[in-house]
Write an enzyme that holds these catalytic residues in place. Structure first.
Site, PDB file in Angstrom:
ATOM      1  CE  LYS A  28      84.730  37.593  92.716  1.00  0.00           C
ATOM      2  NZ  LYS A  28      83.726  38.060  93.686  1.00  0.00           N
ATOM      3  NE  ARG A 123      76.935  38.911  97.192  1.00  0.00           N
ATOM      4  CZ  ARG A 123      77.938  38.599  96.390  1.00  0.00           C
ATOM      5  NH1 ARG A 123      79.165  38.473  96.881  1.00  0.00           N
ATOM      6  NH2 ARG A 123      77.737  38.398  95.098  1.00  0.00           N
TER       7      ARG A 123
END
Length: 346
Positions: A28, A123
């Site tokens: 990414k 998270r």
């Protein structure tokens, strides 16, 4: 610079392989440029991971011969596409896993699941107390296969990976295997920040996978530490000078907020040679840039302009010249997604 990336990949791959740890090459950071993914595969990496289905599609269409992992927990509406494009995905919600199951049955596929566990970074992830019950639910679903457990560190809360934290993951895995009579093939122990434990030989031996992006691009063992045998500048940003003038360092007039709503902090330094570069916050924030020439300092930026002080530089710059920078990992993420920044490989 592909040769520098090759060196970083080789160093990290060999370091991890010696400990029995599989490297998932995370693409990414450079928006899944196929040439970068191919360098990873050529370096021995068998699984590439990305957080965007658009990027995984790009890699599929480019013919990258590797397993594909979706490393952001999927959106519920995209489960059909996740199963179509990715071999494996990280997950934490049973309703999404049920959706993946339905999609996989329709597509006559088996989709692998890594169940994420939240060990404190807050998270994604199931709380440790809820893992056992969720695993039992996943086992009732057709079309999906629980491949293992995973964890993340150093994201929104900055929680460091430690042997103790990862042993919590090992303990959960051991209990699941013993009580449910199943084998979990993968314990995915985090991202680049977990490389520090591999280097220090403190990674629990049961952890057999890491998902590495920043370490490959910037040669880090964690967010701030360089890894021996790697190169820290495979990626450079070049910006062209569009104005070069001597100007006062102190603005003339009353000061209020700048175009981004901030009150500028001005240091009086007299007349300075200042260059304006054709790049700005729309492309990358100045805090994510370090000039390659250490005698250059960044003054400020607006949406389309970056102002630097070149007074102390030994280079005789002129309009049209380029100044080079080393971007941070967040800076690379920003710049690569700007359509105004061109990408070149060598």
């Amino acid at each position: 610079n592909l040769n520098k990336l090759r060196q970083n990949i080789a160093t990290i791959y060999n370091l991890c392989a010696a400990k029995g740890v599989e490297v998932v090459g995370v693409t990414k950071g450079l928006a899944a440029l196929p040439v970068i993914a191919q360098v990873m595969v050529d370096g021995g990496i068998k699984v590439v991971g990305d957080s965007r289905l658009e990027n995984i599609l790009t890699l599929r269409e480019a013919g990258i011969k590797a397993k594909m992992m979706m490393i952001r927990i999927p959106m519920l509406h995209e489960v059909d596409l996740v199963v179509k494009l990715a071999d494996c995905s990280l997950n934490s919600e049973i309703i999404v896993i049920q959706g993946l199951s339905t999609a996989a049955i329709k597509q006559k596929k088996i989709h692998d699941i890594i169940l994420m566990v939240d060990l404190g970074d807050l998270r994604e992830g199931v709380l440790p107390t809820d893992v056992f019950g969720l695993v039992k639910e996943i086992r009732t679903l057709k079309g999906v296969r629980l491949k293992g457990l995973g964890v993340n560190f150093n994201w929104i809360s900055g929680i460091d990976p430690t042997p103790e934290k990862l042993l919590e993951l090992v303990s959960l895995s051991t209990k699941i295997e013993k009580d449910l009579g199943i084998k979990l093939e993968i314990l995915s122990g985090g991202n680049t920040s977990s490389l520090a434990l591999v280097v220090n030989d403190t990674l629990p031996e049961q952890i057999n996978q890491l998902r590495i992006g920043e370490g490959i691009l910037l040669g880090h063992t964690d967010i701030f530490t360089d890894l021996k045998g790697t190169i820290q500048d495979p990626i450079k940003l070049f910006a062209e000078i569009i104005e070069l003038k001597q100007k006062e360092s102190t603005p003339l007039g009353s000061i209020s907020r700048d175009s981004f709503g901030q009150i500028p902090k001005i240091k009086a330094m007299g007349v300075r040679t200042r260059a304006i570069l054709a790049i700005g916050k729309q492309d990358i924030y100045p805090d994510d840039l370090s000039p390659l020439d250490q005698n250059i300092t960044i003054v400020a930026a607006s949406s389309d302009h970056l102002v630097v002080d070149v007074t102390k530089s030994t280079t005789s710059f002129k309009v049209g010249d380029e100044i080079q920078f080393i971007p941070t990992y967040p800076g690379i993420l920003s710049a690569i997604t700007s359509k105004y920044v061109k990408v070149y490989t060598d």
